[in-house]
Design a protein around this motif. Structure first.
Motif, PDB file in Angstrom:
ATOM      1  N   UNK A  10       0.837  -1.203   0.000  1.00  9.76           N
ATOM      2  CA  UNK A  10       0.000   0.000   0.000  1.00  9.76           C
ATOM      3  C   UNK A  10       0.870   1.250   0.000  1.00  9.76           C
ATOM      4  N   UNK A  11       1.891   1.263   0.831  1.00  7.49           N
ATOM      5  CA  UNK A  11       2.791   2.420   0.889  1.00  7.49           C
ATOM      6  C   UNK A  11       3.421   2.671  -0.470  1.00  7.49           C
ATOM      7  N   UNK A  12       3.927   1.626  -1.093  1.00  5.15           N
ATOM      8  CA  UNK A  12       4.562   1.780  -2.399  1.00  5.15           C
ATOM      9  C   UNK A  12       3.572   2.285  -3.442  1.00  5.15           C
ATOM     10  N   UNK A  13       2.361   1.764  -3.434  1.00  5.55           N
ATOM     11  CA  UNK A  13       1.341   2.203  -4.389  1.00  5.55           C
ATOM     12  C   UNK A  13       0.958   3.649  -4.189  1.00  5.55           C
ATOM     13  N   UNK A  14       0.774   4.046  -2.950  1.00 12.99           N
ATOM     14  CA  UNK A  14       0.404   5.438  -2.654  1.00 12.99           C
ATOM     15  C   UNK A  14       1.531   6.371  -3.053  1.00 12.99           C
ATOM     16  N   UNK A  15       2.751   5.966  -2.808  1.00 20.22           N
ATOM     17  CA  UNK A  15       3.887   6.828  -3.130  1.00 20.22           C
ATOM     18  C   UNK A  15       3.974   7.081  -4.642  1.00 20.22           C
ATOM     19  N   UNK A  16       3.613   6.104  -5.448  1.00 21.96           N
ATOM     20  CA  UNK A  16       3.677   6.249  -6.897  1.00 21.96           C
ATOM     21  C   UNK A  16       2.520   7.081  -7.454  1.00 21.96           C
ATOM     22  N   UNK A  17       1.373   7.055  -6.776  1.00 22.94           N
ATOM     23  CA  UNK A  17       0.168   7.690  -7.310  1.00 22.94           C
ATOM     24  C   UNK A  17      -0.030   9.129  -6.813  1.00 22.94           C
ATOM     25  N   UNK A  18       0.104   9.356  -5.528  1.00 24.61           N
ATOM     26  CA  UNK A  18      -0.287  10.636  -4.918  1.00 24.61           C
ATOM     27  C   UNK A  18       0.779  11.717  -5.094  1.00 24.61           C
ATOM     28  N   UNK A  19       0.313  12.988  -5.127  1.00 25.09           N
ATOM     29  CA  UNK A  19       1.225  14.123  -5.212  1.00 25.09           C
ATOM     30  C   UNK A  19       0.710  15.245  -4.321  1.00 25.09           C
ATOM     31  N   UNK A  20       1.609  16.178  -3.920  1.00 26.72           N
ATOM     32  CA  UNK A  20       1.233  17.378  -3.173  1.00 26.72           C
ATOM     33  C   UNK A  20       0.496  17.099  -1.885  1.00 26.72           C
ATOM     34  N   UNK A  21      -0.597  17.850  -1.661  1.00 23.44           N
ATOM     35  CA  UNK A  21      -1.397  17.709  -0.444  1.00 23.44           C
ATOM     36  C   UNK A  21      -1.993  16.307  -0.365  1.00 23.44           C
ATOM     37  N   UNK A  22      -2.364  15.767  -1.513  1.00 21.59           N
ATOM     38  CA  UNK A  22      -2.891  14.403  -1.528  1.00 21.59           C
ATOM     39  C   UNK A  22      -1.829  13.423  -1.033  1.00 21.59           C
ATOM     40  N   UNK A  23      -0.576  13.702  -1.383  1.00 19.43           N
ATOM     41  CA  UNK A  23       0.513  12.842  -0.930  1.00 19.43           C
ATOM     42  C   UNK A  23       0.616  12.889   0.586  1.00 19.43           C
ATOM     43  N   UNK A  24       0.514  14.096   1.150  1.00 22.66           N
ATOM     44  CA  UNK A  24       0.597  14.247   2.602  1.00 22.66           C
ATOM     45  C   UNK A  24      -0.537  13.469   3.284  1.00 22.66           C
ATOM     46  N   UNK A  25      -1.766  13.672   2.801  1.00 20.90           N
ATOM     47  CA  UNK A  25      -2.911  12.980   3.386  1.00 20.90           C
ATOM     48  C   UNK A  25      -2.762  11.467   3.246  1.00 20.90           C
ATOM     49  N   UNK A  27       0.052   9.842   2.955  1.00 22.21           N
ATOM     50  CA  UNK A  27       1.141   9.402   3.828  1.00 22.21           C
ATOM     51  C   UNK A  27       0.654   9.256   5.267  1.00 22.21           C
ATOM     52  N   UNK A  28      -0.171  10.182   5.721  1.00 20.90           N
ATOM     53  CA  UNK A  28      -0.717  10.099   7.080  1.00 20.90           C
ATOM     54  C   UNK A  28      -1.615   8.869   7.207  1.00 20.90           C
ATOM     55  N   UNK A  29      -2.443   8.641   6.204  1.00 20.10           N
ATOM     56  CA  UNK A  29      -3.336   7.484   6.229  1.00 20.10           C
ATOM     57  C   UNK A  29      -2.554   6.181   6.255  1.00 20.10           C
ATOM     58  N   UNK A  30      -1.540   6.093   5.413  1.00 15.79           N
ATOM     59  CA  UNK A  30      -0.735   4.874   5.348  1.00 15.79           C
ATOM     60  C   UNK A  30       0.054   4.689   6.640  1.00 15.79           C
ATOM     61  N   UNK A  31       0.570   5.784   7.193  1.00 16.46           N
ATOM     62  CA  UNK A  31       1.306   5.689   8.449  1.00 16.46           C
ATOM     63  C   UNK A  31       0.390   5.214   9.571  1.00 16.46           C
ATOM     64  N   UNK A  32      -0.836   5.707   9.582  1.00 18.22           N
ATOM     65  CA  UNK A  32      -1.810   5.257  10.571  1.00 18.22           C
ATOM     66  C   UNK A  32      -2.037   3.755  10.440  1.00 18.22           C
ATOM     67  N   UNK A  33      -2.213   3.301   9.219  1.00 16.70           N
ATOM     68  CA  UNK A  33      -2.409   1.868   8.984  1.00 16.70           C
ATOM     69  C   UNK A  33      -1.167   1.085   9.407  1.00 16.70           C
ATOM     70  N   UNK A  34       0.000   1.636   9.118  1.00 11.39           N
ATOM     71  CA  UNK A  34       1.243   0.977   9.512  1.00 11.39           C
ATOM     72  C   UNK A  34       1.375   0.851  11.020  1.00 11.39           C
ATOM     73  N   UNK A  35       0.998   1.907  11.738  1.00  9.59           N
ATOM     74  CA  UNK A  35       1.049   1.861  13.199  1.00  9.59           C
ATOM     75  C   UNK A  35       0.082   0.812  13.744  1.00  9.59           C
TER      76      UNK A  35
END
Length: 95
Positions: free
Chosen positions: A24-39, A41-49
């Motif tokens: 999921x992290x790898x997929x999000x990193x390839x797709x998202x940009x800018x503010x969407x990337x930040x959001x 990243x927070x979502x993925x980090x939450x899932x990771x935690x």
């Protein structure tokens, strides 16, 4: 199913959760940009935690189950199981 097979199955589930999280992290990193990337990243980090906490809880359950199995085996041999934590520091007195 033996106790060890059950433990292995739970451990495999925990590992699978981690692998999915990485994907999921790898997929999000390839797709998202800018503010969407930040959001994202927070979502993925939450899932990771959450996944890390689940893995820690699973590891603790496995550790406790293994301890129970060893204690029962010692009991069958007529041995007394050591107190929890005894000898953990190379000696068995309190500090």
């Amino acid at each position: 199913m033996t106790a060890w097979a059950g433990l292995a199955a739970r451990a495999a589930g925990t590992i699978a959760t981690g692998v999915v999280g990485v994907a999921v992290v790898e997929g999000v990193r390839k797709i998202a940009t800018g503010a969407r990337l930040h959001d994202a990243a927070v979502t993925v980090t939450t899932a990771g935690l959450r996944g890390a906490r689940a893995a820690e809880a699973g590891a603790e359950r496995v550790r406790l189950s293994a301890g129970d199995i060893v204690a029962e085996a010692r009991g069958r041999l007529g041995e007394e199981a050591p107190a929890p934590g005894a000898g953990a520091n190379g000696h068995d007195h309190e500090h």
